[in-house]
Scaffold this active site. Sequence first.
Site, mmCIF file in Angstrom:
data_model
loop_
_atom_site.group_PDB
_atom_site.id
_atom_site.type_symbol
_atom_site.label_atom_id
_atom_site.label_comp_id
_atom_site.label_asym_id
_atom_site.label_seq_id
_atom_site.Cartn_x
_atom_site.Cartn_y
_atom_site.Cartn_z
ATOM 1 N N THR B 156 6.726 17.470 28.981
ATOM 2 C CA THR B 156 7.070 18.792 29.546
ATOM 3 C C THR B 156 7.362 18.590 31.042
ATOM 4 O OG1 THR B 156 4.735 19.364 29.850
ATOM 5 C CG2 THR B 156 5.802 20.174 27.856
ATOM 6 N N LYS B 182 1.403 12.536 26.720
ATOM 7 C CA LYS B 182 2.106 13.384 27.688
ATOM 8 C C LYS B 182 1.051 14.186 28.434
ATOM 9 C CE LYS B 182 3.100 17.274 27.636
ATOM 10 N NZ LYS B 182 2.494 18.514 28.258
ATOM 11 N N THR B 193 -7.986 15.844 25.546
ATOM 12 C CA THR B 193 -7.055 15.831 26.670
ATOM 13 C C THR B 193 -5.766 16.518 26.290
ATOM 14 O OG1 THR B 193 -5.788 14.435 28.144
ATOM 15 C CG2 THR B 193 -6.152 13.606 25.931
ATOM 16 N N ASN B 397 4.491 24.590 39.811
ATOM 17 C CA ASN B 397 3.782 25.631 39.080
ATOM 18 C C ASN B 397 4.175 27.045 39.450
ATOM 19 O OD1 ASN B 397 2.097 24.290 37.133
ATOM 20 N ND2 ASN B 397 1.339 23.208 38.943
#
Lengths: 402, 402
Positions: B156, B182, B193, B397
Amino acid sequence: MIISPLAPASTPDLPPVDGVRLAAARSGIRYKDRADILLVELTEGTSAAGVFTQSLTASAPVLACRDALKSGKARALVVNSGNANAFTGSVGVASVARVVDKCCALLGCAPSEIYTASTGVIGERLPDEKITSILHKTADTLSESAWNDAARAIMTTDTYPKMATRQAQIGGARVTINGIAKGSGMIAPDMATMLAFVFTDATIPAPVLQTMLKEANASTFNCITVDGDTSTSDTLLLFATGKAKNPAGDYTDFKKALHEVLHELALHIVKDGEGAEKLVTITVTGAASDAAAKRIGMSIANSPLVKTAIAAGDANWGRIVMAVGKAGEKADRDKLMITIGGVTVAKNGEADPNYRESQIETHMKGRDIDINVDVGVGKGKATVYTCDLTHRYIDINGSYRT
Amino acid sequence: MIISPLAPASTPDLPPVDGVRLAAARSGIRYKDRADILLVELTEGTSAAGVFTQSLTASAPVLACRDALKSGKARALVVNSGNANAFTGSVGVASVARVVDKCCALLGCAPSEIYTASTGVIGERLPDEKITSILHKTADTLSESAWNDAARAIMTTDTYPKMATRQAQIGGARVTINGIAKGSGMIAPDMATMLAFVFTDATIPAPVLQTMLKEANASTFNCITVDGDTSTSDTLLLFATGKAKNPAGDYTDFKKALHEVLHELALHIVKDGEGAEKLVTITVTGAASDAAAKRIGMSIANSPLVKTAIAAGDANWGRIVMAVGKAGEKADRDKLMITIGGVTVAKNGEADPNYRESQIETHMKGRDIDINVDVGVGKGKATVYTCDLTHRYIDINGSYRT
């Protein structure tokens, strides 16, 4: 320095509090062009209450304040900014003792009546001689009206001075409560907060004062966070000079006013959070207990992903779901409801089919962001306050010591 | 896209794992110009182990994987990137079921042998028809060598594909372990995780596999953090095809190799942490227990003040003291010792008198920052890994959904 966009248009004029005199001075410990020392003289008979950081690496002044507080009495407060005198070992303890001794000689009182606080860099020796050498001269300038100077002298990365005032009635007598505070980063108070000092002329015995302070602190300073980092120096002190000579009695009105002063100061700290552009109010309801609601609220308030999304004006409520999920408290995923700016964005465990992002676009662009989360398991509730996470937080904290 | 400066100079060539075939494809769920679907076919008789997020708002695929794992068997794995299918209620559960059904029809197996994982935006409905409509065509391209394509299809905000490989001996037979992963943000694994998939041709019963996976996970993926935010979708799956036909026996060498693969993948996730410029290794010793050491290490690793100081190359170790203090674990302030880049900066509760910042200036400017903290109360120890907090984290973000 860029002043926080959330700063109030003007700072309040604080009235005198009978029995309290203040003076600010320049010691040159760190800041060269501004006052960095605050001396507060308190009249004989002043009672004291305080709450402090729960950090295991608490600063030397915090340890000394805890000791002094056993007396329940106070005659003076000495604060410096620019150096926290934390993690300075026995040298730091000796520094506090020398400042306290000098103050005792000046006022003719016992060491247990002197409170000190230090804020700034951790791990550097406090050059206490820069304080002790100017205390006498500073005392000559004590005044009933120096509240603004006092609030400015205790600032570090703060961009504006933080003050609040209220009046209250106790048994028919009118009393005043003045408070000043500092804090901008390393804000995640755990039973206490950054530096905040509150003064009243009310006559209230120390044990009663302590109970009221703890109670008011729980829903004010202990409900804010800027960065989830708990300071070594968090100190909240409340001094009551007794000059109002009110009878002992019904403290309901006083408690309300005290709560308002603490709430206002706590919000100022969030509004001046390092790099803050938005004030975020997060109310959690439907939790298993009030404590659980607060932990869920803090999990949302401390999430860097939630905070960066808010900084960008992005209503990325999936990150709120994530933060509820990681909080470790009971939540019913299939009853979870999220409201932003009064608009329901999610309910019954999925996006609200009637929700369109355009409904809250204006709200997300504003200065005040309101988030409500109902976790659907009980009656626990809490409101916590934080700010967004912006580039300026990184700028401020990459360059703090240099 | 800016590739992480901590990315390896080249990605490893993963050898085939007998019994494993892979194919990547473009579904267009979110990304229009790259593969976003991974299909892995596993030979009959493959055993499976897995650990997942402890989030209370776990995604629909995580719930389905937990269910499937009860069988201990696996025939296929289907992964999509760009949409997490988390907080999507019964609609999300139905989406997973349709993907699983389609896969069963394709391979002629039971639903309990199909594992799915989804990563991306939380709270949006997964358009599963975009997956089911291309599964058949994708299966036509399955190959033993498509490891690089597979690692890229699950990315991503990752800036590079994450792969690791090792070989090990079990009872005289040589086996291979390949892993892909990833993850870049929302990284604070709690028992698991982000997405990581590990494949081996070894013959190992599912319960044994599960025990080994949990053990290796505890000191690898569970010891990294990028931002302290725990994902709704964390999934680590280990598949053993049994094609190596090794005898049951001494798994010491296999465990060591498995640990190495997981460790390498976990470090890749930190090195590709959103905005990462530096890899920070924090070793805590002298704690009351290993668990206490890890909590202290994570308190340091998750402190935005420590991370922004490191980003700026500032050895502001007072913030490390603060983070130890707020961890809530036993620490002897007067025995606390901090070493950075092998240089003692603090000991016995204060700055080391022999320490000069110039000694670690070069270390602080480098890509690898090593911090050792001894808290002086016991024998507990742990090593955790994180990255610094830079402007790019905020950029990434603030703009993730737009």
